[in-house]
Scaffold this motif. Structure first.
Motif, PDB file in Angstrom:
ATOM      1  N   GLU A 161       0.807  -1.216   0.000  1.00 40.42           N
ATOM      2  CA  GLU A 161       0.000   0.000   0.000  1.00 40.42           C
ATOM      3  C   GLU A 161       0.848   1.278   0.000  1.00 40.42           C
ATOM      4  O   GLU A 161       0.652   2.128  -0.858  1.00 40.42           O
ATOM      5  CB  GLU A 161      -0.978  -0.045   1.177  1.00 40.42           C
ATOM      6  CG  GLU A 161      -2.002   1.067   1.129  1.00 40.42           C
ATOM      7  CD  GLU A 161      -1.863   1.977   2.319  1.00 40.42           C
ATOM      8  OE1 GLU A 161      -1.972   3.193   2.116  1.00 40.42           O
ATOM      9  OE2 GLU A 161      -1.655   1.473   3.417  1.00 40.42           O
ATOM     10  N   PRO A 162       1.827   1.464   0.886  1.00 37.37           N
ATOM     11  CA  PRO A 162       2.636   2.681   0.829  1.00 37.37           C
ATOM     12  C   PRO A 162       3.486   2.761  -0.439  1.00 37.37           C
ATOM     13  O   PRO A 162       3.678   3.831  -0.979  1.00 37.37           O
ATOM     14  CB  PRO A 162       3.515   2.613   2.069  1.00 37.37           C
ATOM     15  CG  PRO A 162       2.779   1.741   3.007  1.00 37.37           C
ATOM     16  CD  PRO A 162       2.077   0.740   2.135  1.00 37.37           C
ATOM     17  N   ILE A 163       3.954   1.623  -0.929  1.00 38.84           N
ATOM     18  CA  ILE A 163       4.752   1.630  -2.156  1.00 38.84           C
ATOM     19  C   ILE A 163       3.888   2.067  -3.329  1.00 38.84           C
ATOM     20  O   ILE A 163       4.286   2.901  -4.139  1.00 38.84           O
ATOM     21  CB  ILE A 163       5.386   0.250  -2.399  1.00 38.84           C
ATOM     22  CG1 ILE A 163       6.441  -0.014  -1.313  1.00 38.84           C
ATOM     23  CG2 ILE A 163       6.009   0.178  -3.784  1.00 38.84           C
ATOM     24  CD1 ILE A 163       6.996  -1.402  -1.325  1.00 38.84           C
ATOM     25  N   ALA A 164       2.678   1.549  -3.409  1.00 37.57           N
ATOM     26  CA  ALA A 164       1.754   1.968  -4.463  1.00 37.57           C
ATOM     27  C   ALA A 164       1.438   3.452  -4.318  1.00 37.57           C
ATOM     28  O   ALA A 164       1.352   4.176  -5.309  1.00 37.57           O
ATOM     29  CB  ALA A 164       0.481   1.141  -4.409  1.00 37.57           C
ATOM     30  N   HIS A 165       1.287   3.903  -3.089  1.00 36.82           N
ATOM     31  CA  HIS A 165       1.017   5.318  -2.843  1.00 36.82           C
ATOM     32  C   HIS A 165       2.203   6.174  -3.288  1.00 36.82           C
ATOM     33  O   HIS A 165       2.018   7.241  -3.883  1.00 36.82           O
ATOM     34  CB  HIS A 165       0.707   5.537  -1.362  1.00 36.82           C
ATOM     35  CG  HIS A 165       0.219   6.910  -1.045  1.00 36.82           C
ATOM     36  ND1 HIS A 165      -1.002   7.375  -1.491  1.00 36.82           N
ATOM     37  CD2 HIS A 165       0.785   7.925  -0.348  1.00 36.82           C
ATOM     38  CE1 HIS A 165      -1.169   8.617  -1.077  1.00 36.82           C
ATOM     39  NE2 HIS A 165      -0.093   8.965  -0.374  1.00 36.82           N
ATOM     40  N   MET A 166       3.428   5.717  -3.017  1.00 41.51           N
ATOM     41  CA  MET A 166       4.620   6.447  -3.447  1.00 41.51           C
ATOM     42  C   MET A 166       4.666   6.525  -4.969  1.00 41.51           C
ATOM     43  O   MET A 166       4.976   7.573  -5.534  1.00 41.51           O
ATOM     44  CB  MET A 166       5.892   5.771  -2.909  1.00 41.51           C
ATOM     45  CG  MET A 166       6.094   5.989  -1.434  1.00 41.51           C
ATOM     46  SD  MET A 166       7.567   5.243  -0.678  1.00 41.51           S
ATOM     47  CE  MET A 166       8.436   4.420  -1.941  1.00 41.51           C
ATOM     48  N   ARG A 167       4.341   5.435  -5.654  1.00 37.50           N
ATOM     49  CA  ARG A 167       4.334   5.443  -7.125  1.00 37.50           C
ATOM     50  C   ARG A 167       3.274   6.400  -7.652  1.00 37.50           C
ATOM     51  O   ARG A 167       3.484   7.099  -8.636  1.00 37.50           O
ATOM     52  CB  ARG A 167       4.108   4.037  -7.650  1.00 37.50           C
ATOM     53  CG  ARG A 167       5.318   3.158  -7.457  1.00 37.50           C
ATOM     54  CD  ARG A 167       5.152   1.832  -8.139  1.00 37.50           C
ATOM     55  NE  ARG A 167       6.331   1.009  -7.898  1.00 37.50           N
ATOM     56  CZ  ARG A 167       6.292  -0.254  -7.553  1.00 37.50           C
ATOM     57  NH1 ARG A 167       5.129  -0.872  -7.437  1.00 37.50           N
ATOM     58  NH2 ARG A 167       7.393  -0.929  -7.355  1.00 37.50           N
ATOM     59  N   LYS A 168       2.126   6.415  -7.001  1.00 36.89           N
ATOM     60  CA  LYS A 168       1.056   7.328  -7.412  1.00 36.89           C
ATOM     61  C   LYS A 168       1.507   8.775  -7.254  1.00 36.89           C
ATOM     62  O   LYS A 168       1.278   9.611  -8.126  1.00 36.89           O
ATOM     63  CB  LYS A 168      -0.203   7.064  -6.582  1.00 36.89           C
ATOM     64  CG  LYS A 168      -1.372   7.933  -6.957  1.00 36.89           C
ATOM     65  CD  LYS A 168      -2.586   7.611  -6.112  1.00 36.89           C
ATOM     66  CE  LYS A 168      -3.738   8.552  -6.456  1.00 36.89           C
ATOM     67  NZ  LYS A 168      -4.866   8.357  -5.572  1.00 36.89           N
ATOM     68  N   ILE A 169       2.176   9.070  -6.155  1.00 37.76           N
ATOM     69  CA  ILE A 169       2.686  10.424  -5.920  1.00 37.76           C
ATOM     70  C   ILE A 169       3.721  10.770  -6.980  1.00 37.76           C
ATOM     71  O   ILE A 169       3.726  11.878  -7.520  1.00 37.76           O
ATOM     72  CB  ILE A 169       3.280  10.553  -4.504  1.00 37.76           C
ATOM     73  CG1 ILE A 169       2.169  10.452  -3.463  1.00 37.76           C
ATOM     74  CG2 ILE A 169       4.051  11.860  -4.348  1.00 37.76           C
ATOM     75  CD1 ILE A 169       2.671  10.330  -2.046  1.00 37.76           C
ATOM     76  N   GLU A 170       4.594   9.821  -7.299  1.00 34.06           N
ATOM     77  CA  GLU A 170       5.621  10.048  -8.310  1.00 34.06           C
ATOM     78  C   GLU A 170       4.984  10.343  -9.673  1.00 34.06           C
ATOM     79  O   GLU A 170       5.391  11.267 -10.371  1.00 34.06           O
ATOM     80  CB  GLU A 170       6.532   8.825  -8.400  1.00 34.06           C
ATOM     81  CG  GLU A 170       7.689   8.997  -9.336  1.00 34.06           C
ATOM     82  CD  GLU A 170       8.582   7.768  -9.344  1.00 34.06           C
ATOM     83  OE1 GLU A 170       8.074   6.649  -9.187  1.00 34.06           O
ATOM     84  OE2 GLU A 170       9.786   7.943  -9.517  1.00 34.06           O
ATOM     85  N   MET A 171       3.963   9.566 -10.056  1.00 36.04           N
ATOM     86  CA  MET A 171       3.275   9.792 -11.323  1.00 36.04           C
ATOM     87  C   MET A 171       2.539  11.122 -11.325  1.00 36.04           C
ATOM     88  O   MET A 171       2.547  11.852 -12.314  1.00 36.04           O
ATOM     89  CB  MET A 171       2.290   8.651 -11.620  1.00 36.04           C
ATOM     90  CG  MET A 171       2.960   7.358 -12.026  1.00 36.04           C
ATOM     91  SD  MET A 171       4.004   7.534 -13.472  1.00 36.04           S
ATOM     92  CE  MET A 171       2.816   8.032 -14.693  1.00 36.04           C
ATOM     93  N   THR A 172       1.913  11.470 -10.215  1.00 38.10           N
ATOM     94  CA  THR A 172       1.210  12.749 -10.110  1.00 38.10           C
ATOM     95  C   THR A 172       2.191  13.892 -10.279  1.00 38.10           C
ATOM     96  O   THR A 172       1.923  14.857 -10.996  1.00 38.10           O
ATOM     97  CB  THR A 172       0.482  12.865  -8.756  1.00 38.10           C
ATOM     98  OG1 THR A 172      -0.441  11.774  -8.637  1.00 38.10           O
ATOM     99  CG2 THR A 172      -0.243  14.172  -8.619  1.00 38.10           C
ATOM    100  N   SER A 173       3.339  13.776  -9.644  1.00 36.41           N
ATOM    101  CA  SER A 173       4.358  14.811  -9.759  1.00 36.41           C
ATOM    102  C   SER A 173       4.852  14.929 -11.193  1.00 36.41           C
ATOM    103  O   SER A 173       5.002  16.032 -11.716  1.00 36.41           O
ATOM    104  CB  SER A 173       5.514  14.484  -8.816  1.00 36.41           C
ATOM    105  OG  SER A 173       6.538  15.423  -8.942  1.00 36.41           O
ATOM    106  N   ALA A 174       5.083  13.799 -11.853  1.00 34.52           N
ATOM    107  CA  ALA A 174       5.536  13.812 -13.249  1.00 34.52           C
ATOM    108  C   ALA A 174       4.473  14.419 -14.155  1.00 34.52           C
ATOM    109  O   ALA A 174       4.781  15.223 -15.038  1.00 34.52           O
ATOM    110  CB  ALA A 174       5.871  12.389 -13.700  1.00 34.52           C
ATOM    111  N   ASN A 175       3.206  14.064 -13.931  1.00 34.59           N
ATOM    112  CA  ASN A 175       2.113  14.620 -14.738  1.00 34.59           C
ATOM    113  C   ASN A 175       1.996  16.128 -14.546  1.00 34.59           C
ATOM    114  O   ASN A 175       1.711  16.856 -15.494  1.00 34.59           O
ATOM    115  CB  ASN A 175       0.793  13.937 -14.410  1.00 34.59           C
ATOM    116  CG  ASN A 175       0.729  12.528 -14.932  1.00 34.59           C
ATOM    117  OD1 ASN A 175       1.469  12.158 -15.845  1.00 34.59           O
ATOM    118  ND2 ASN A 175      -0.143  11.720 -14.360  1.00 34.59           N
TER     119      ASN A 175
END
Length: 177
Positions: A50-64
């Motif tokens: 769950e936190p790893i998926a959340h970190m990836r989501k944050i990373e993608m949001t930041s990139a977007n």
């Protein structure tokens, strides 16, 4: 292998780099502290998904967000500049060597940019057709004309290189026979 404290510190630094806000960082680091389990396995496996998926989501949001910000800064190239650049590229491309290239060029010259781009699909490895497709894209989307004209220039250079290779090979054959 790093010890558990070093690995945890590394993970927190990673979270800090990709987190868009301090609040998100505090939330993630607090959740990570509660699930960290020292073991001899890889650092990724020590965290629940769950936190790893959340970190990836944050990373993608930041990139977007970065992509969106850069798109907002785009300015259209004036049509006169696009026309001048494309005329030069077409001059450098020279005469088409195949019927397909001829048809693509005619479509481009007649203003049928969709058809001109479509011809590239019939032979995707053909640099001449790829250049024609990029030139058509410059007219269809002036906001990205600078990028697609750069690609058209690269494909035009490939055409010139291929033609030079053919000329050199013919000259070598003539000299050696």
């Amino acid at each position: 292998m790093k010890n558990s404290n070093e690995e945890f510190y590394w993970c927190l630094q990673l979270i800090r780099q990709i987190s868009p806000s301090e609040r998100e960082f505090e939330d993630l680091s607090a959740r990570s502290l509660t699930i960290f389990e020292p073991s001899e396995s890889s650092p990724i496996s020590r965290f629940s998904p769950e936190p790893i998926a959340h970190m990836r989501k944050i990373e993608m949001t930041s990139a977007n967000q970065k992509v969106s910000q850069s798109r907002q800064k785009l300015t259209e190239l004036p049509l006169e500049i696009i026309k001048s650049l494309t005329e030069y590229l077409l001059e450098e491309l020279g005469d088409p060597s195949t019927q397909l290239e001829q048809e693509a060029l005619q479509a481009l010259q007649s203003g049928d940019y969709d058809s001109a781009k479509r011809f590239c699909l019939y032979d995707p490895c053909n640099s001449y057709l790829a250049a024609i497709s990029c030139i058509a894209s410059a007219y269809r989307s002036p906001m990205v004309a600078d990028s697609v004209l750069r690609d058209a220039a690269r494909h035009t250079c490939n055409v010139a290189k291929q033609r030079a290779e053919v000329r050199i090979a013919r000259q070598f054959q003539q000299i050696l026979s």
